[in-house]
Design a protein around this motif. Structure first.
Motif, short mmCIF file in Angstrom:
data_model
loop_
_atom_site.label_atom_id
_atom_site.label_comp_id
_atom_site.label_asym_id
_atom_site.label_seq_id
_atom_site.Cartn_x
_atom_site.Cartn_y
_atom_site.Cartn_z
N PRO A 100 52.05 45.16 -25.26
CA PRO A 100 52.78 46.39 -25.24
C PRO A 100 51.83 47.64 -25.34
N VAL A 152 40.94 26.54 -34.79
CA VAL A 152 42.01 25.42 -34.64
C VAL A 152 43.19 26.30 -34.08
N PRO A 156 46.01 32.96 -28.30
CA PRO A 156 45.17 34.36 -28.18
C PRO A 156 44.10 34.48 -29.07
N LEU A 178 48.82 21.00 -28.66
CA LEU A 178 49.57 20.65 -27.43
C LEU A 178 48.64 19.73 -26.43
N VAL A 218 46.05 17.55 -33.50
CA VAL A 218 46.85 18.42 -34.58
C VAL A 218 45.89 18.30 -35.76
N GLY A 239 43.83 29.52 -36.15
CA GLY A 239 44.72 30.37 -35.34
C GLY A 239 45.88 29.66 -34.72
N ASN A 297 61.28 40.40 -27.46
CA ASN A 297 60.54 39.70 -26.50
C ASN A 297 60.93 38.37 -26.11
N THR A 298 61.19 37.52 -27.14
CA THR A 298 61.62 36.07 -26.94
C THR A 298 62.94 36.03 -26.28
N ASP A 301 63.04 37.02 -22.93
CA ASP A 301 62.47 36.19 -21.87
C ASP A 301 63.43 34.74 -21.84
N ILE A 405 52.35 22.56 -41.27
CA ILE A 405 51.49 21.55 -41.51
C ILE A 405 50.03 21.76 -42.04
N ALA A 446 53.70 38.44 -34.08
CA ALA A 446 53.16 39.95 -33.51
C ALA A 446 53.04 39.77 -32.18
C1 LIG Z 1 58.83 33.98 -25.64
C2 LIG Z 1 57.61 34.96 -26.22
C3 LIG Z 1 57.45 35.92 -25.54
C4 LIG Z 1 56.41 37.07 -26.07
N1 LIG Z 1 56.14 38.03 -25.26
C5 LIG Z 1 55.16 38.91 -25.95
C6 LIG Z 1 54.53 40.05 -25.20
O1 LIG Z 1 54.98 40.29 -23.77
N2 LIG Z 1 53.75 40.49 -25.37
C7 LIG Z 1 52.90 40.25 -26.46
O2 LIG Z 1 51.73 41.01 -26.87
N3 LIG Z 1 53.33 39.42 -27.34
C8 LIG Z 1 54.43 38.47 -26.84
N4 LIG Z 1 54.63 37.58 -27.80
C9 LIG Z 1 54.15 37.34 -28.87
C10 LIG Z 1 52.72 36.71 -28.91
O3 LIG Z 1 52.85 35.73 -28.04
C11 LIG Z 1 52.05 35.88 -30.35
O4 LIG Z 1 52.02 36.93 -31.15
C12 LIG Z 1 50.71 35.51 -29.79
O5 LIG Z 1 50.67 34.46 -29.00
C13 LIG Z 1 50.15 34.92 -31.11
O6 LIG Z 1 48.77 34.34 -30.94
P1 LIG Z 1 48.24 33.22 -31.80
O7 LIG Z 1 46.90 33.07 -31.19
O8 LIG Z 1 48.35 33.65 -33.13
O9 LIG Z 1 49.20 32.25 -31.82
P2 LIG Z 1 49.86 31.17 -31.05
O10 LIG Z 1 49.98 31.71 -29.40
O11 LIG Z 1 51.33 30.69 -31.35
O12 LIG Z 1 49.08 29.90 -30.61
C14 LIG Z 1 48.81 28.87 -31.78
C15 LIG Z 1 48.12 27.50 -30.96
O13 LIG Z 1 47.98 26.83 -32.11
C16 LIG Z 1 48.45 25.56 -31.70
N5 LIG Z 1 48.62 24.74 -33.16
C17 LIG Z 1 49.39 24.89 -34.29
N6 LIG Z 1 49.21 24.01 -35.21
C18 LIG Z 1 48.11 23.48 -35.02
C19 LIG Z 1 47.37 22.47 -35.61
N7 LIG Z 1 47.77 22.10 -36.76
N8 LIG Z 1 46.09 22.02 -34.98
C20 LIG Z 1 45.80 22.29 -33.92
N9 LIG Z 1 46.49 23.38 -32.88
C21 LIG Z 1 47.56 23.81 -33.56
C22 LIG Z 1 49.58 25.61 -31.20
O14 LIG Z 1 50.04 24.66 -30.54
C23 LIG Z 1 49.44 26.84 -30.20
O15 LIG Z 1 48.79 26.48 -28.92
C24 LIG Z 1 55.82 36.76 -27.30
C25 LIG Z 1 56.12 35.75 -27.94
C26 LIG Z 1 56.97 34.51 -27.62
C27 LIG Z 1 57.41 33.37 -28.28
#
Ligand SMILES: Cc1cc2nc3c(=O)[nH]c(=O)nc-3n(C[C@H](O)[C@H](O)[C@H](O)COP(=O)(O)OP(=O)(O)OC[C@H]3O[C@@H](n4cnc5c(N)ncnc54)[C@H](O)[C@@H]3O)c2cc1C
Ligand SMILES: Cc1cc2nc3c(=O)[nH]c(=O)nc-3n(C[C@H](O)[C@H](O)[C@H](O)COP(=O)(O)OP(=O)(O)OC[C@H]3O[C@@H](n4cnc5c(N)ncnc54)[C@H](O)[C@@H]3O)c2cc1C
Ligand code: SF4
Ligand code: SF4
Ligand code: FES
Lengths: 475, 276
Positions: A100, A152, A156, A178, A218, A239, A297-298, A301, A405, A446
């Motif tokens: 954004p 973990v 991103p 996954l 997991v 993460g 955003n969700t 989408d 979890i 976020a």
């Molecule tokens: C539909 C949608 C659209 C979005 N669009 C935007 C956008 O346009 N711009 C923007 O900036 N943000 C957007 N967001 C928000 C953004 O995607 C998230 O804020 C961001 O992905 C968070 O990153 P993360 O690494 O914290 O978590 P996630 O991306 O949620 O990744 C976490 C990972 O951890 C894995 N995991 C969970 N539990 C475990 C476990 N116990 N052991 C091992 N692995 C595990 C999950 O499977 C996942 O792969 C959007 C979100 C959604 C849902």
């Protein structure tokens, strides 16, 4: 190329990124925004007035050296720009598409005070795409430090943390629940906004750096965090994102045809339900009427995905007004161009159906009340304003709660009452020794770039911690 | 990739697979399941882990070919490979000293209930396992159940083995003749519902292992949601075992039929989604 004066630079209008025609793009999953052409990119890059103390960088959580890579684009040194970008950002082609920017780097660009800011995100995308197509900007691993770190979650936050640690010479293993890495980049954000080969290429850059990605793992159900710490990892970064979808808590939510946005998008994005012959379907949307609840955003989408799956009518139903929608303005614009309808100030009171199948929704009109804690005016029901809408599919996109979890399986990780993990905002340090955390699991839902920023700060903190430990042991 | 070490039929349409999955084998507890993806284009399906050998890193699955993916899995030969096995998932079954536990398995549900029955026997309970099946040929795990030290009662629909009729007949008799402190059931939804009704009046604590449609199995999609006592629960992280007297079986049955038309078409054409 002749040197331009600041004045001349400021006279160049902001270059718009070409997008595909709505009528054409609304029936396929190809990318909507086409990226800048070389001419557009060079012209846009020339708008940057090369501030001495560039405020834009302050707006970027991973501190991309915007003032330095943009002039390289202007002068045509794309290889140089790519190298620099790769050092600052582990996922530049992703960020260039989904950041954004208007509330991050571009919000602080000085040009924005009087006119339009430099299109930093579009330029970042341009450089990253060029680099990918030309095999440039690759990072080389450095001399190994002998430290091992477990990450973990391959979203991103985790990917960025892993990339930074690997470039500092640490041995990093990512554990992902996954079957594919990427987190929301894999299962959430649709490919018409973020093509999957681009995510794949940026993740490959990480494995080229020596990062190992273990899928189907997991943590908490298989190894616990304590198992990882006891099993030879010097530090753990968590993460895991915000997973658990929230529902509306109205009658009828169990009807067939009601999906969480996570399920609907996962079936299409990760499991490819949009392809003929896919093994994980969504219910047939050909000619269907679809309602999407939410304004982020969700929700956008999900609505745009439903259009592409052949729905006859797709409406986003939002409790507040368009001005208050948390979704990026550009995406809302794109959705409306594609025929998505927006119904403001309504809330569902009941989902209705027969034989267990969804057939409609009863809605209540809302008006604006007093401002709440977030400063936005609270939506208040207008008594007696109920009306019914026939629908075949409902997608609930009202946010996620943190995944339970790890909370259940790691006793000494401290959590807030909302279930998010407690971590120092500057370093990601948790209250559990050896464990850092960042991204949606700490902040709640976020953005990609905020999660990446957290991953980066944690990587630096972990590196400092391990280096200090070395010094102690040596001294 | 996960190697299939052994594939063998155990009943008509039911196949036992032994798979090298060291992470699952090491951490699995009775009641937990895995999610399996047969190949790179496949769907993710949940299957109970019937047995695990942590030292060797092997797990055992028993799968009934009811649709496209379960049929594909049944056809992976000894020495073959499957793309993904992730787990263990779900909460382990409660294993305590309850006294006398009746464990009811219907069809392939016997495979779901067996590891819990064996663990309960090991925890000092007296365990009576009631296995329901269409015919004698459909009875699975009879030897294993006896070897585990459990009492075994077989009920077949055609009377070709054990008593003739449904599992609820012997269950009612057992409750009448003996003290039953707890009942555990796994199998088709109508069977689990019937067991719940059988034990409701006597208020015998009864657990059922639910089998909703799942995608991720980690609490992320909400597809596996079920109503228990009026509350929404996600079977993959809150279950799969729930209090049978509180479960909304109608809702579960309806939601499991969501993709029926797709699945029929897929099976007929031997393609996942030929309907499209
Ligand atoms: C539909 C949608 C659209 C979005 N669009 C935007 C956008 O346009 N711009 C923007 O900036 N943000 C957007 N967001 C928000 C953004 O995607 C998230 O804020 C961001 O992905 C968070 O990153 P993360 O690494 O914290 O978590 P996630 O991306 O949620 O990744 C976490 C990972 O951890 C894995 N995991 C969970 N539990 C475990 C476990 N116990 N052991 C091992 N692995 C595990 C999950 O499977 C996942 O792969 C959007 C979100 C959604 C849902
Ligand atoms: C926790 C859990 C443990 C399970 N353990 C086992 C096991 O040990 N052995 C075993 O054979 N099966 C087990 N199942 C059921 C198994 O997951 C389904 O049979 C499988 O997903 C069907 O996939 P399919 O593509 O072959 O059939 P589909 O073509 O998807 O479906 C065929 C038929 O099965 C129904 N169905 C679809 N998905 C499910 C589902 N998840 N559960 C039940 N019925 C479904 C459909 O409505 C349809 O009637 C378990 C399910 C859960 C949730
Ligand atoms: S990563 Fe995002 S916030 Fe940072 S410079 Fe790029 S577009 Fe701006
Ligand atoms: S604030 Fe704007 S003009 Fe200044 S360096 Fe950053 S992008 Fe260029
Ligand atoms: S299977 Fe997705 S939440 Fe349970």
């Amino acid at each position: 190329m002749k040197e331009l004066s600041t004045r001349e630079r400021m006279q160049i209008p902001r270059q718009a990124m070409p997008v595909r025609d709505p009528a054409e793009r609304r029936r396929d999953f190809e990318e909507v925004a086409l990226g800048l052409t070389p001419e557009l990119a060079e012209r846009e890059a020339m708008r940057c007035i090369l501030c001495k103390r560039p405020p834009c960088i302050e707006g970027c959580p991973v501190r991309v050296r915007i003032d330095q890579f943009i002039p390289l684009v202007a002068s045509g040194d794309l290889a140089g720009a790519a190298r620099m970008l790769a050092e600052d950002n582990a996922l530049p082609a992703v960020c260039g598409r989904v950041c954004p920017q208007e509330t991050q780097c571009e919000e602080l660009c000085v040009l924005g005070r009087k006119g339009l800011p430099v299109a930093i995100g579009a330029l970042e995308r341009y450089v990253a795409d060029w680099a990918r197509e030309h095999g440039a900007g690759r990072q080389a691993p450095t001399a190994p430090t002998g430290h091992r770190i477990a990450v973990v979650g391959a979203g991103p936050a985790g990917l960025t943390c892993a990339s930074d640690l690997a470039r500092l010479g640490h041995e990093v293993t990512i554990f992902e629940a996954l079957h594919e890495p990427g987190g929301v980049l894999a299962y959430g954000i649709p490919r018409f906004r973020l093509p999957r080969d681009i995510v794949g290429a940026e993740i490959r850059a990480l494995t080229d750096l020596g990062v190992e990605i273990v899928t189907d793992a997991v943590i908490g159900m298989a190894e616990s965090i304590d198992d990882l710490l006891a099993g030879g990892y010097d530090a753990v970064f968590v993460g895991v994102g915000a997973g658990l979808p929230r529902f509306l808590d109205v009658p009828g939510e169990d009807l067939v045809g009601v999906y969480s946005a996570n399920e609907f998008l996962t079936r299409v994005n990760l499991m490819k339900a949009h392809q003929a012959g896919a093994a994980t379907p969504v219910i047939d949307l050909d000619g269907a009427r679809v309602a999407v609840f939410g304004g982020g955003n969700t929700a956008v989408d999900a609505a745009r995905t439903a259009v592409r799956l052949g729905a006859a009518e797709v409406a986003m139903l939002y409790r507040r007004t368009r001005a208050e929608m948390p979704a990026r303005a550009e995406e809302v614009e794109h959705a409306l161009e594609e025929g998505v309808l927006l119904t403001e100030q309504v809330a569902p009171v009941e989902l209705t159906g027969t034989d267990g199948r969804l057939e409609g929704v009863r809605l209540l009109r809302m008006e604006q009340g007093e401002p709440d804690e977030s400063g936005r005016r609270r939506p208040v029901e207008i008594p007696g304003s109920e009306f019914d809408l026939p629908i075949d599919l409902a997608v609930v996109a009202i946010g996620n709660a943190p995944n339970p979890i790890l909370r259940r399986t790691t006793a000494d990780l401290e959590h807030t009452k909302w279930g998010t993990l407690v971590a120092d905002p500057d370093t990601g340090e948790t209250r559990k020794p050896g464990v850092w955390a960042g991204g949606d699991i700490v902040t709640g839902g976020a953005t990609v770039i905020l999660a990446m920023g957290a991953g980066r700060r944690a990587a630096q903190a972990i590196h400092r911690h391990l280096t200090a430990k070395n010094d102690l042991e040596a001294g | 990739m996960f190697s299939v070490l052994d594939t063998r039929p155990v009943a008509p349409g039911v196949t036992r697979l032994e798979i090298a999955a060291p992470r699952v084998a090491r951490f699995w507890k009775p009641g937990q399941f895995v999610i399996v993806r047969v190949d790179g284009e496949g769907e993710r399906i949940p299957l109970t882990v019937v047995d695990a050998d942590p030292a060797a890193g092997h797990i055992t699955l028993i799968v009934q070919a009811v649709g496209y993916t379960t049929r594909r899995l049944s056809q992976v030969p000894t020495g073959g490979e499957i793309a993904d096995v992730v787990g263990p998932l779900g909460r382990p079954s409660e294993i305590e000293a309850f006294g006398h536990v009746a464990v009811v398995g219907g069809g392939v549900g016997t495979a779901v209930a067996f590891p819990t029955a064996r663990a309960l026997q090991g925890a000092g309970n007296r365990v009576t396992v009631i296995v329901g099946a269409r015919t004698a040929a459909h009875v699975i795990l009879a030897d294993e159940i006896r070897d585990a030290g459990c009492d075994l009662i077989v009920a077949t629909e055609d009377g070709s083995a054990g008593v003739k009729g449904l599992v609820t007949g012997p269950l009612e008799e057992l409750i009448e003749a003996d003290i039953v402190d707890r009942v555990i059931a796994a199998g088709p939804i109508p069977m689990m519902r019937a067991v719940a009704e059988t034990t409701r009046s006597g208020a015998i604590p009864t657990m059922v292992s639910l089998n909703p449609i799942m995608v991720d199995g980690t609490g992320m999609c909400g597809g596996c949601r079920v109503r228990v006592g009026g509350e929404m629960k996600f079977a993959c992280v809150d279950g799969p075992d729930f209090d049978a007297h509180l479960v909304d079986f109608d809702g579960l049955a309806r939601r499991n039929r969501t993709y029926l038309e797709f699945e029929r078409a897929a099976l007929e054409a031997d393609m996942p989604m030929a309907a499209r």
